[in-house]
Write a protein that holds these residues in place. Structure first.
Motif, mmCIF file in Angstrom:
data_model
loop_
_atom_site.group_PDB
_atom_site.id
_atom_site.type_symbol
_atom_site.label_atom_id
_atom_site.label_comp_id
_atom_site.label_asym_id
_atom_site.label_seq_id
_atom_site.Cartn_x
_atom_site.Cartn_y
_atom_site.Cartn_z
ATOM 1 N N ASN A 20 0.608 -1.148 -0.035
ATOM 2 C CA ASN A 20 0.004 -0.121 -0.028
ATOM 3 C C ASN A 20 0.723 1.279 -0.102
ATOM 4 O O ASN A 20 0.365 2.370 -0.585
ATOM 5 N N LYS A 21 1.879 1.338 0.426
ATOM 6 C CA LYS A 21 2.991 2.203 0.560
ATOM 7 C C LYS A 21 3.224 2.690 -0.637
ATOM 8 O O LYS A 21 3.260 3.763 -1.113
ATOM 9 N N TYR A 22 3.400 2.005 -1.680
ATOM 10 C CA TYR A 22 3.908 2.158 -3.038
ATOM 11 C C TYR A 22 2.766 2.186 -4.085
ATOM 12 O O TYR A 22 2.991 2.842 -5.118
ATOM 13 N N ASP A 23 1.612 1.801 -3.767
ATOM 14 C CA ASP A 23 0.202 1.887 -4.724
ATOM 15 C C ASP A 23 -0.295 3.245 -4.225
ATOM 16 O O ASP A 23 -1.462 3.219 -3.832
ATOM 17 N N LYS A 24 0.580 4.195 -4.882
ATOM 18 C CA LYS A 24 0.286 5.661 -4.774
ATOM 19 C C LYS A 24 -1.205 6.001 -5.216
ATOM 20 O O LYS A 24 -1.848 6.965 -4.822
ATOM 21 N N ASP A 25 -1.673 5.252 -6.280
ATOM 22 C CA ASP A 25 -2.909 5.558 -7.206
ATOM 23 C C ASP A 25 -4.090 4.714 -6.240
ATOM 24 O O ASP A 25 -5.147 5.007 -7.041
ATOM 25 N N GLY A 26 -3.694 4.043 -5.441
ATOM 26 C CA GLY A 26 -4.846 3.099 -4.749
ATOM 27 C C GLY A 26 -5.593 2.456 -5.656
ATOM 28 O O GLY A 26 -6.678 1.835 -5.603
ATOM 29 N N SER A 27 -4.804 1.702 -6.881
ATOM 30 C CA SER A 27 -5.176 0.820 -7.803
ATOM 31 C C SER A 27 -5.501 -0.514 -7.399
ATOM 32 O O SER A 27 -5.975 -1.255 -8.205
ATOM 33 N N GLU A 34 5.644 2.559 -10.097
ATOM 34 C CA GLU A 34 5.519 2.318 -8.644
ATOM 35 C C GLU A 34 6.528 1.121 -8.209
ATOM 36 O O GLU A 34 7.140 1.257 -7.119
ATOM 37 N N THR A 35 6.785 0.383 -8.931
ATOM 38 C CA THR A 35 7.650 -0.842 -8.573
ATOM 39 C C THR A 35 9.170 -0.397 -8.713
ATOM 40 O O THR A 35 10.100 -0.737 -7.929
ATOM 41 N N LYS A 36 9.219 0.926 -9.863
ATOM 42 C CA LYS A 36 10.547 1.344 -9.787
ATOM 43 C C LYS A 36 10.992 1.889 -8.494
ATOM 44 O O LYS A 36 12.147 1.653 -7.978
ATOM 45 N N HIS A 37 9.972 2.734 -7.924
ATOM 46 C CA HIS A 37 10.279 3.328 -6.746
ATOM 47 C C HIS A 37 10.717 2.345 -5.622
ATOM 48 O O HIS A 37 11.651 2.687 -4.846
ATOM 49 N N LEU A 38 9.989 1.323 -5.461
ATOM 50 C CA LEU A 38 10.188 0.338 -4.255
ATOM 51 C C LEU A 38 11.560 -0.223 -4.568
ATOM 52 O O LEU A 38 12.131 -0.233 -3.476
ATOM 53 N N LEU A 39 11.834 -0.710 -5.940
ATOM 54 C CA LEU A 39 13.120 -1.546 -5.946
ATOM 55 C C LEU A 39 14.389 -0.384 -6.008
ATOM 56 O O LEU A 39 15.372 -0.717 -5.738
ATOM 57 N N THR A 74 1.551 -4.860 -14.556
ATOM 58 C CA THR A 74 1.086 -4.584 -13.124
ATOM 59 C C THR A 74 1.455 -5.513 -12.345
ATOM 60 O O THR A 74 1.504 -6.750 -12.888
ATOM 61 N N VAL A 75 1.499 -5.256 -10.949
ATOM 62 C CA VAL A 75 1.682 -6.486 -10.009
ATOM 63 C C VAL A 75 0.614 -6.293 -8.963
ATOM 64 O O VAL A 75 0.266 -5.257 -8.402
ATOM 65 N N THR A 76 0.148 -7.630 -9.152
ATOM 66 C CA THR A 76 -1.059 -7.522 -8.064
ATOM 67 C C THR A 76 -0.272 -7.958 -6.829
ATOM 68 O O THR A 76 0.775 -8.173 -6.435
ATOM 69 N N PHE A 77 -1.419 -8.044 -5.553
ATOM 70 C CA PHE A 77 -0.813 -7.910 -4.208
ATOM 71 C C PHE A 77 -0.253 -9.584 -4.166
ATOM 72 O O PHE A 77 0.745 -9.748 -3.558
ATOM 73 N N GLU A 78 -0.855 -10.417 -4.804
ATOM 74 C CA GLU A 78 -0.633 -11.960 -4.690
ATOM 75 C C GLU A 78 0.701 -12.139 -5.336
ATOM 76 O O GLU A 78 1.587 -12.792 -4.757
ATOM 77 N N GLU A 79 1.157 -11.542 -6.524
ATOM 78 C CA GLU A 79 2.429 -11.372 -7.213
ATOM 79 C C GLU A 79 3.499 -10.767 -6.283
ATOM 80 O O GLU A 79 4.426 -11.355 -6.192
ATOM 81 N N PHE A 80 3.003 -9.772 -5.682
ATOM 82 C CA PHE A 80 3.993 -9.072 -4.944
ATOM 83 C C PHE A 80 4.393 -9.929 -3.294
ATOM 84 O O PHE A 80 5.571 -10.138 -3.150
ATOM 85 N N LYS A 81 3.165 -10.648 -2.899
ATOM 86 C CA LYS A 81 3.445 -11.552 -1.785
ATOM 87 C C LYS A 81 4.482 -12.632 -2.224
ATOM 88 O O LYS A 81 5.287 -13.030 -1.519
ATOM 89 N N ARG A 82 4.091 -13.310 -3.402
ATOM 90 C CA ARG A 82 5.161 -14.419 -3.655
ATOM 91 C C ARG A 82 6.496 -13.877 -3.802
ATOM 92 O O ARG A 82 7.205 -14.747 -3.515
ATOM 93 N N PHE A 83 6.652 -12.723 -4.458
ATOM 94 C CA PHE A 83 7.940 -12.157 -4.694
ATOM 95 C C PHE A 83 8.626 -11.775 -3.310
ATOM 96 O O PHE A 83 9.613 -12.328 -3.240
ATOM 97 N N VAL A 84 8.007 -11.296 -2.228
ATOM 98 C CA VAL A 84 8.533 -11.080 -1.248
ATOM 99 C C VAL A 84 8.826 -12.207 -0.187
ATOM 100 O O VAL A 84 9.930 -12.267 0.333
#
Length: 107
Positions: A20-27, A34-39, A74-84
């Protein structure tokens, strides 16, 4: 940022908070920007590292097959969770750097 990359025990609440910190547009999806900023900003990856991790993170391959369509990335929450939670991610990130991630986890 907490030291949880690659940990199977990190809770969904913690992962959601970072997402949520990086999902700036709340999509409820992370865009390429957004992933560029995270990484880059938090993990200290260079441009090549950012691009490589973006391809790993977007497991549904939208962007992989059409490199000119950044809107398809796009990266969904589930994709992000698997990544983390991937142990391979922790290994790849376990390198000296001046990133916020490294500084916080080595303090």
């Amino acid at each position: 940022m907490p030291h949880f990359w690659g940990s199977q025990s990190v809770s969904d609440v913690v992962i959601r908070s970072v997402f949520n910190k990086y999902d700036k547009d709340g999509s409820n999806h992370l865009s390429m920007d957004e992933t560029k900023h995270l990484l880059a900003d938090d993990l200290g990856l260079d441009e090549n590292g950012v691009r490589a991790f973006q391809l790993i993170m977007d497991s549904d391959s939208n962007y992989k097959h059409n490199h000119s369509a950044e809107d398809d990335y796009t990266v969904t929450f589930e994709e992000f969770k698997r990544f983390v939670k991937s142990p391979n991610i922790a290994t790849m990130l376990n390198r000296p750097s001046h990133s916020t991630y490294h500084l916080l986890t080595s303090a």
